[in-house]
Design a protein around this motif. Structure first.
Motif, PDB file in Angstrom:
ATOM      1  N   GLY A  58      44.003  29.156  37.661  1.00  0.00           N
ATOM      2  CA  GLY A  58      43.892  28.902  36.234  1.00  0.00           C
ATOM      3  C   GLY A  58      44.508  29.936  35.323  1.00  0.00           C
ATOM      4  N   ALA A  59      45.242  30.908  35.865  1.00  0.00           N
ATOM      5  CA  ALA A  59      45.802  31.950  35.008  1.00  0.00           C
ATOM      6  C   ALA A  59      46.775  31.374  33.979  1.00  0.00           C
ATOM      7  N   LEU A  60      47.640  30.469  34.403  1.00  0.00           N
ATOM      8  CA  LEU A  60      48.584  29.879  33.449  1.00  0.00           C
ATOM      9  C   LEU A  60      47.867  29.004  32.430  1.00  0.00           C
ATOM     10  N   ALA A  61      46.775  28.382  32.828  1.00  0.00           N
ATOM     11  CA  ALA A  61      45.984  27.601  31.874  1.00  0.00           C
ATOM     12  C   ALA A  61      45.374  28.513  30.815  1.00  0.00           C
ATOM     13  N   VAL A  62      44.950  29.697  31.210  1.00  0.00           N
ATOM     14  CA  VAL A  62      44.418  30.675  30.249  1.00  0.00           C
ATOM     15  C   VAL A  62      45.517  31.077  29.264  1.00  0.00           C
ATOM     16  N   ALA A  63      46.700  31.361  29.782  1.00  0.00           N
ATOM     17  CA  ALA A  63      47.819  31.739  28.907  1.00  0.00           C
ATOM     18  C   ALA A  63      48.173  30.602  27.954  1.00  0.00           C
ATOM     19  N   ASP A  64      48.183  29.373  28.449  1.00  0.00           N
ATOM     20  CA  ASP A  64      48.479  28.215  27.589  1.00  0.00           C
ATOM     21  C   ASP A  64      47.418  28.045  26.506  1.00  0.00           C
ATOM     22  N   PHE A  65      46.147  28.176  26.894  1.00  0.00           N
ATOM     23  CA  PHE A  65      45.076  28.046  25.912  1.00  0.00           C
ATOM     24  C   PHE A  65      45.163  29.152  24.866  1.00  0.00           C
ATOM     25  N   ALA A  66      45.459  30.356  25.315  1.00  0.00           N
ATOM     26  CA  ALA A  66      45.602  31.475  24.372  1.00  0.00           C
ATOM     27  C   ALA A  66      46.731  31.204  23.394  1.00  0.00           C
ATOM     28  N   HIS A  67      47.830  30.661  23.875  1.00  0.00           N
ATOM     29  CA  HIS A  67      48.970  30.365  23.001  1.00  0.00           C
ATOM     30  C   HIS A  67      48.583  29.332  21.941  1.00  0.00           C
ATOM     31  N   TYR A  68      47.760  28.370  22.331  1.00  0.00           N
ATOM     32  CA  TYR A  68      47.286  27.347  21.389  1.00  0.00           C
ATOM     33  C   TYR A  68      46.247  27.908  20.426  1.00  0.00           C
TER      34      TYR A  68
END
Length: 120
Positions: A58-68
């Motif tokens: 889920g690391a990339l999901a965390v980065a995507d959520f942070a970007h949003y």
């Protein structure tokens, strides 16, 4: 604003936290994708140190959520594997600002955190 460290290794995470706090930063340490997302919903974060080898993924999901959720927050990615060794992480995560080996000296990581947290 805080620094968010997302690291599931029970020794590495607290070690990074101590070094970053010694640089005068306020740090939140979490170990999972769910905890990182919950933090990003409630805490204003300037910079994220995010291990791509996060237990449970889920690391990339965390980065995507942070970007949003917090588009000004930047991400320093770390990994203990050869993932994205070609630098392609910068094409996959718009908020990536650095990519380091997980065994980077904690003092060096803390210096990078301080640099990117104060930039911009």
């Amino acid at each position: 604003m805080s620094i968010l460290i997302v690291e599931s290794d029970p020794e590495r995470g607290p070690c990074w936290q101590r070094h970053v706090e010694a640089e005068g930063q306020t740090v939140r340490l979490v170990a999972t994708q769910a905890a990182a997302v919950a933090t990003l919903k409630t805490v204003d974060v300037r910079l994220i140190v995010l291990n791509l080898d996060l237990a449970g993924g889920g690391a990339l999901a965390v980065a995507d959520f942070a970007h949003y959720r917090q588009p000004d927050a930047r991400v320093i990615f770390v990994t203990g594997r050869g993932l994205f060794a070609d630098g392609s992480i910068f094409a996959h995560a718009a908020n990536a600002c650095a990519f380091l080996p997980a065994d980077t000296a904690p003092a060096d990581l803390a210096a990078m955190v301080s640099h990117y947290a104060s930039a911009g």
